[in-house]
Write an enzyme that holds these catalytic residues in place. Structure first.
Site, PDB file in Angstrom:
ATOM      1  N   ASN A 207     -36.634 -18.546   2.591  1.00 40.71           N
ATOM      2  CA  ASN A 207     -37.289 -18.149   1.336  1.00 40.71           C
ATOM      3  C   ASN A 207     -38.506 -19.036   1.089  1.00 40.71           C
ATOM      4  O   ASN A 207     -38.818 -19.912   1.882  1.00 40.71           O
ATOM      5  CB  ASN A 207     -36.283 -18.224   0.172  1.00 40.71           C
ATOM      6  N   LYS A 286     -33.144 -14.748  22.823  1.00 39.99           N
ATOM      7  CA  LYS A 286     -33.997 -14.007  21.881  1.00 39.99           C
ATOM      8  C   LYS A 286     -33.553 -12.544  21.853  1.00 39.99           C
ATOM      9  O   LYS A 286     -33.382 -11.925  22.905  1.00 39.99           O
ATOM     10  CB  LYS A 286     -35.450 -14.118  22.350  1.00 39.99           C
ATOM     11  N   ASP A 304     -20.879 -22.344  -1.148  1.00 38.84           N
ATOM     12  CA  ASP A 304     -21.686 -22.747  -2.303  1.00 38.84           C
ATOM     13  C   ASP A 304     -21.623 -24.270  -2.386  1.00 38.84           C
ATOM     14  O   ASP A 304     -20.575 -24.851  -2.694  1.00 38.84           O
ATOM     15  CB  ASP A 304     -21.155 -22.088  -3.585  1.00 38.84           C
ATOM     16  N   PHE A 322     -29.677 -25.537 -10.562  1.00 39.58           N
ATOM     17  CA  PHE A 322     -30.848 -24.749 -10.946  1.00 39.58           C
ATOM     18  C   PHE A 322     -30.491 -23.280 -10.788  1.00 39.58           C
ATOM     19  O   PHE A 322     -29.656 -22.938  -9.945  1.00 39.58           O
ATOM     20  CB  PHE A 322     -32.049 -25.089 -10.046  1.00 39.58           C
ATOM     21  N   LYS A 336     -23.022 -19.216 -14.303  1.00 39.55           N
ATOM     22  CA  LYS A 336     -23.066 -20.128 -13.141  1.00 39.55           C
ATOM     23  C   LYS A 336     -22.634 -21.538 -13.529  1.00 39.55           C
ATOM     24  O   LYS A 336     -21.988 -22.231 -12.755  1.00 39.55           O
ATOM     25  CB  LYS A 336     -24.486 -20.170 -12.566  1.00 39.55           C
TER      26      LYS A 336
HETATM   27  O1  C5P Z   1     -25.895 -18.775  -7.332  1.00 37.70           O
HETATM   28  P1  C5P Z   1     -27.300 -19.244  -7.249  1.00 37.70           P
HETATM   29  O2  C5P Z   1     -27.831 -19.340  -5.838  1.00 37.70           O
HETATM   30  O3  C5P Z   1     -28.258 -18.531  -8.147  1.00 37.70           O
HETATM   31  O4  C5P Z   1     -27.226 -20.730  -7.843  1.00 37.70           O
HETATM   32  C1  C5P Z   1     -28.281 -21.615  -7.763  1.00 37.70           C
HETATM   33  C2  C5P Z   1     -27.750 -23.043  -7.778  1.00 37.70           C
HETATM   34  O5  C5P Z   1     -26.682 -23.167  -6.850  1.00 37.70           O
HETATM   35  C3  C5P Z   1     -28.796 -24.039  -7.336  1.00 37.70           C
HETATM   36  O6  C5P Z   1     -28.519 -25.279  -7.952  1.00 37.70           O
HETATM   37  C4  C5P Z   1     -28.557 -24.106  -5.828  1.00 37.70           C
HETATM   38  O7  C5P Z   1     -29.050 -25.312  -5.267  1.00 37.70           O
HETATM   39  C5  C5P Z   1     -27.061 -23.987  -5.742  1.00 37.70           C
HETATM   40  N1  C5P Z   1     -26.524 -23.312  -4.536  1.00 37.70           N
HETATM   41  C6  C5P Z   1     -25.798 -24.050  -3.620  1.00 37.70           C
HETATM   42  N2  C5P Z   1     -25.244 -23.438  -2.533  1.00 37.70           N
HETATM   43  C7  C5P Z   1     -25.408 -22.113  -2.323  1.00 37.70           C
HETATM   44  C8  C5P Z   1     -26.138 -21.345  -3.246  1.00 37.70           C
HETATM   45  C9  C5P Z   1     -26.699 -21.986  -4.335  1.00 37.70           C
HETATM   46  O8  C5P Z   1     -25.655 -25.263  -3.796  1.00 37.70           O
HETATM   47  N3  C5P Z   1     -24.865 -21.552  -1.254  1.00 37.70           N
END
Ligand code: C5P
Length: 396
Positions: A207, A286, A304, A322, A336
């Site tokens: 991203n 590849k 997560d 965030f 969240k």
């Molecule tokens: O669920 P979402 O991606 O919107 O949440 C964002 C928050 O969760 C941010 O603080 C991001 O760094 C964290 N995050 C994480 N691991 C993931 C997805 C998001 O730590 N796999």
């Protein structure tokens, strides 16, 4: 206290220059060694001799003076300080800095320095508000995110008008150079930037995250005496000097790096834009283009990271996430906050143009379990400082 500090005070030509004499006195009183550089314009308002007497050092005014260059030349002056303070910084000086001009000693040495720069603008309120002045400042903030902008104050001006544009008082400028070390002894762990999820040896899913917000948080925390470790994804901007960096590639790498550091950290801030999914299989070779017009990829969910931290037996005392949302910002933010076991979540609206991912500005709402705080649009540097100040206020 500024006992080991070498402060270079740059004075440009505005009426607030008379306050610079007091600034030099205060800096000396705080224990700093002080050298003064004046523009031509500044000398119309205050004599170099005054600043020489107060600083105890010769005042530098000329770029092309052989005698001065034989003493401490412009490159040595650019290397000498621990802090550079531009007070007052006029609209003209700011414009010249933005244009990269080296037409006088003061802008030349700013071009030639990598030292911390503090800028205290001072000008007529209309000049401050002028779109070109604001654009110059925005541009400089983007090019030099570590520079600190001090003020200006609002109030009555020397020209009789009222508004923003007064130079910050010398006492406040000195305080900004030596902020109270409110985070001394604290270790902050910050994840920042994107993750990269490989498909094959040459392709990946990722991203646009740049790491600007993470860097801003780190700079703010460092200034207040924290130890800062950043776990950064690929393509992350260089981290601020003084940060311990762990560079990773994928979300799984990031999780491992976070777990390795968790026991020693006091605050965890998850600023990274972690990929939610990764390809189920990473091809060793590849991937070849086939005859089909459509190709489906199978993705599996990444762990997560912040939710793991939020529920960990070694959970730090403060866990902040965030959230970037394009709709129902506060509602999704609150969900969240609870689901991931956070203390605070910083929410930004990515549907607004000019802010959040990869932009220089941000505008956020910090949501906690019993209160919220709105921070209106400003540079990420400023938002980073405000977030850290807010967390300190709420915690310490
Ligand atoms: O669920 P979402 O991606 O919107 O949440 C964002 C928050 O969760 C941010 O603080 C991001 O760094 C964290 N995050 C994480 N691991 C993931 C997805 C998001 O730590 N796999």
């Amino acid at each position: 206290m500024l006992h080991n500090a070498r402060v270079l005070v740059g004075i440009s030509g505005g009426i607030a220059a008379y306050k610079s004499a007091h600034l030099v006195r205060l800096l000396k009183k705080a224990g700093a060694e002080v050298r003064v550089v004046m523009t031509q314009g500044a000398q119309a308002f205050i004599q170099p001799l005054t600043l020489q007497a107060l600083s105890g050092n010769p005042v530098a005014t000329d770029l092309l003076d052989p005698a001065a260059e034989a003493g401490m030349g412009h490159i040595e002056l650019a290397r000498w300080p621990t802090h550079i303070v531009l007070a007052p910084a006029t609209a003209n000086l700011i414009a010249r800095l933005n244009a990269g001009m080296a037409d006088e000693l003061l802008p030349t040495l700013i071009l030639a320095t990598n030292k911390p720069v503090f800028i205290a603008p001072a000008m007529n309120q209309q000049m401050w508000q002028a779109p070109v002045t604001q654009a110059n400042i925005k541009n400089l903030q983007a090019m030099y995110p570590s520079w600190q902008w001090l003020g200006p104050d609002a109030g009555e001006q020397a020209c009789g008008e009222v508004g923003a544009g007064r130079m910050l008082e010398p006492e406040a400028i000195v305080e900004a150079l030596q902020p109270a070390q409110k985070l001394a002894g604290k270790h902050l762990l910050i994840t920042s930037g994107p993750t990269r999820e490989a498909l094959d040896p040459v392709r990946f899913i990722s991203n646009h995250s740049s790491g600007k917000m993470g860097n801003a948080l780190a700079s703010a925390a460092l200034r207040l005496g924290a130890k800062v470790t950043m776990i950064t994804g690929p393509g992350h901007l260089p981290v601020p000097a003084g940060v311990q960096q762990v560079a990773i590639t994928s979300a799984l790498n990031m999780l491992q790096a976070v777990q390795d550091k968790l026991a020693s950290c006091d605050w965890f801030i998850g600023c990274a834009a972690v990929a939610d999914y990764r390809p189920a299989e990473v091809s060793e070779q590849k991937l070849k283009k086939g005859a089909e017009d459509e190709l489906s990829l199978q993705l599996v969910k990444n762990p997560d990271i912040i939710a793991t931290v939020g529920q960990h037996p070694q959970r730090p005392s403060l866990v902040v996430g965030f959230a970037a949302e394009s709709e129902a910002l506060l509602q999704y933010g609150e969900q969240k906050l609870k689901r991931k076991g956070l203390d605070w979540i910083v929410c930004n609206d990515i549907s607004q143009p000019g802010i959040a991912m990869n932009a220089d500005d941000n505008a956020v709402t910090i949501i906690g379990h019993s209160s919220q705080k709105v921070l209106s649009q400003a540079s990420k540097q400023k938002i980073g400082q405000q977030i850290i100040d807010f967390l300190i206020e709420q915690t310490l």
